[in-house]
Design an enzyme around this catalytic site. Structure first.
Site, PDB file in Angstrom:
ATOM      1  N   GLY A 223       0.672  -1.172  -0.070  1.00  0.00           N
ATOM      2  CA  GLY A 223      -0.024   0.089  -0.185  1.00  0.00           C
ATOM      3  C   GLY A 223       0.780   1.156  -0.080  1.00  0.00           C
ATOM      4  O   GLY A 223       2.078   1.189  -0.356  1.00  0.00           O
ATOM      5  N   PHE A 225       1.801   5.010   1.945  1.00  0.00           N
ATOM      6  CA  PHE A 225       1.812   5.506   3.230  1.00  0.00           C
ATOM      7  C   PHE A 225       0.935   6.963   3.093  1.00  0.00           C
ATOM      8  O   PHE A 225       0.748   7.540   4.206  1.00  0.00           O
ATOM      9  CB  PHE A 225       3.248   5.979   3.885  1.00  0.00           C
ATOM     10  CG  PHE A 225       4.294   6.265   3.004  1.00  0.00           C
ATOM     11  CD1 PHE A 225       4.115   7.342   1.995  1.00  0.00           C
ATOM     12  CD2 PHE A 225       5.444   5.568   2.930  1.00  0.00           C
ATOM     13  CE1 PHE A 225       5.117   7.721   1.128  1.00  0.00           C
ATOM     14  CE2 PHE A 225       6.564   5.975   2.145  1.00  0.00           C
ATOM     15  CZ  PHE A 225       6.457   7.080   1.192  1.00  0.00           C
ATOM     16  N   HIS A 243      13.394  12.228   2.809  1.00  0.00           N
ATOM     17  CA  HIS A 243      14.286  13.099   1.897  1.00  0.00           C
ATOM     18  C   HIS A 243      13.715  12.993   0.290  1.00  0.00           C
ATOM     19  O   HIS A 243      14.075  13.775  -0.271  1.00  0.00           O
ATOM     20  CB  HIS A 243      15.795  12.880   1.955  1.00  0.00           C
ATOM     21  CG  HIS A 243      15.756  11.452   1.374  1.00  0.00           C
ATOM     22  ND1 HIS A 243      15.950  10.323   2.016  1.00  0.00           N
ATOM     23  CD2 HIS A 243      16.355  11.046   0.094  1.00  0.00           C
ATOM     24  CE1 HIS A 243      16.528   9.058   1.114  1.00  0.00           C
ATOM     25  NE2 HIS A 243      16.473   9.831   0.079  1.00  0.00           N
TER      26      HIS A 243
END
Length: 335
Positions: A223, A225, A243
């Site tokens: 999936g 985030f 980053h």
């Protein structure tokens, strides 16, 4: 420095792309794997990897000057310790990294002037979509990317994080090919792990954790985030994830993690910090990759702390470096 030294240094930089593409050719052809058993004549190598023997002889002979191969007899070659890292089956293999740089990275950086003129990633202009959208549509490339990133290994600074000793479940958010989770579960036999990643990376992580005999202690979740983060973790990890994203997206990721966490859970963020003077060469190179491929960037400690604050976290500590001088661990809790 002197004019001669300066000239040689700049020539090394501007011709570095040629050398990188030659390493890519060696990696793509599988030459290093064919030499794993020891020296072999060029005719055998060419036949097995499907290369022209004269061209392959020139390539390996020239790369011998750069320390990747050694001549053996009149027409044979063997690997050096540097060339060994282009094998598939060695710890810290850089074969997939060479392939990633030789394909998607090289294509994107042809258009780096687009980034300079617009501030937008060159990758999007070349491929017509953002980097991670492209990975979703190209599972083979996604797997190469996950393995290349996994070759970097877990940041050594993670080993000094003591709360893992008493945690029950660690959730690795954006955990790549499972390298970090495998290291954590191996070091903490009572710990269970959850890894959240895109489908292509989950496939690579499943294979890696299976090889390590750790699948019975790990849950793999395919999936994004940006959509949802698994709950019930004691420690959440974002390792070299933030980053990759611009500030607004980084804060959105942190918000999702915050929503999944209980008030007793902890977050650790593992990143390379950019110092006011710019940081190490490694950090600068990663920042250049972010410039051309994504909308992310390397940040200072203060910038990461500000992102965490915006997302509802209180920073407890920033660990000193261990291993790479720019590697840092930030420990935070829900505010």
């Amino acid at each position: 420095m002197g004019d001669t030294f300066a000239r040689k240094r700049l020539l090394g930089m501007v011709s570095g792309g040629v050398l990188a593409q030659c390493c890519y050719a060696v990696a793509e052809l599988g030459v290093a794997d064919l030499l794993a058993g020891g020296p072999r004549p060029i005719t055998e190598l060419a036949a097995e990897c499907g290369a022209d023997p004269v061209a392959l002889d020139r390539l390996l002979g020239d790369l011998a000057h750069f320390g990747l191969f050694r001549h053996c007899g009149a027409d044979g070659y063997e690997l050096t310790s540097v060339g060994e890292l282009l094998r598939t089956d060695v710890p810290g293999s850089l074969r997939q990294t060479a392939i990633m740089h030789g394909e998607e990275v090289a294509r994107a950086f042809v258009a780096i002037t687009h980034t300079m003129r617009t501030g937008l990633p060159a990758f999007d202009a070349v491929h017509g979509r953002p980097f991670y959208d492209y990975l979703n549509e190209h599972p083979v490339v996604a797997n190469t990317m996950a393995e290349a990133m996994g070759a970097v290994g877990p940041p050594p600074v993670l080993a000094q994080y003591r709360p893992l000793d008493s945690a029950g479940t660690v959730v690795d958010v954006g955990g790549g090919d499972g390298g970090l989770l495998a290291a954590v579960l191996t070091a903490h036999p009572a710990l269970r792990g959850v890894l959240l990643e895109l489908p292509g990376a989950v496939r690579a992580a499943r294979a890696r954790l299976a090889d390590a005999g750790l699948l019975d202690r790990a849950e793999l979740v395919a999936g994004s985030f940006f959509d949802d983060v698994p709950g019930d973790g004691d420690v959440y990890v974002l390792a070299r994830v933030l980053h990759n994203w611009a500030d607004e997206h980084a804060v959105a990721i942190l918000h999702r993690v915050r929503q999944a966490m209980s008030d007793r859970a902890r977050l650790i963020v593992l990143e390379r910090f950019r110092s006011e003077g710019g940081g190490s060469v490694t950090t600068a190179m990663v920042d250049l990759l972010m410039l051309g491929l994504m909308d992310g960037r390397q940040r200072t400690e203060a910038e990461y702390v500000a992102l965490l604050d915006q997302a509802g976290f209180k920073v407890l500590a920033v660990a000193p470096p261990a291993g790479e001088p720019d590697d840092r661990l930030i420990e935070a809790i829900p505010r």
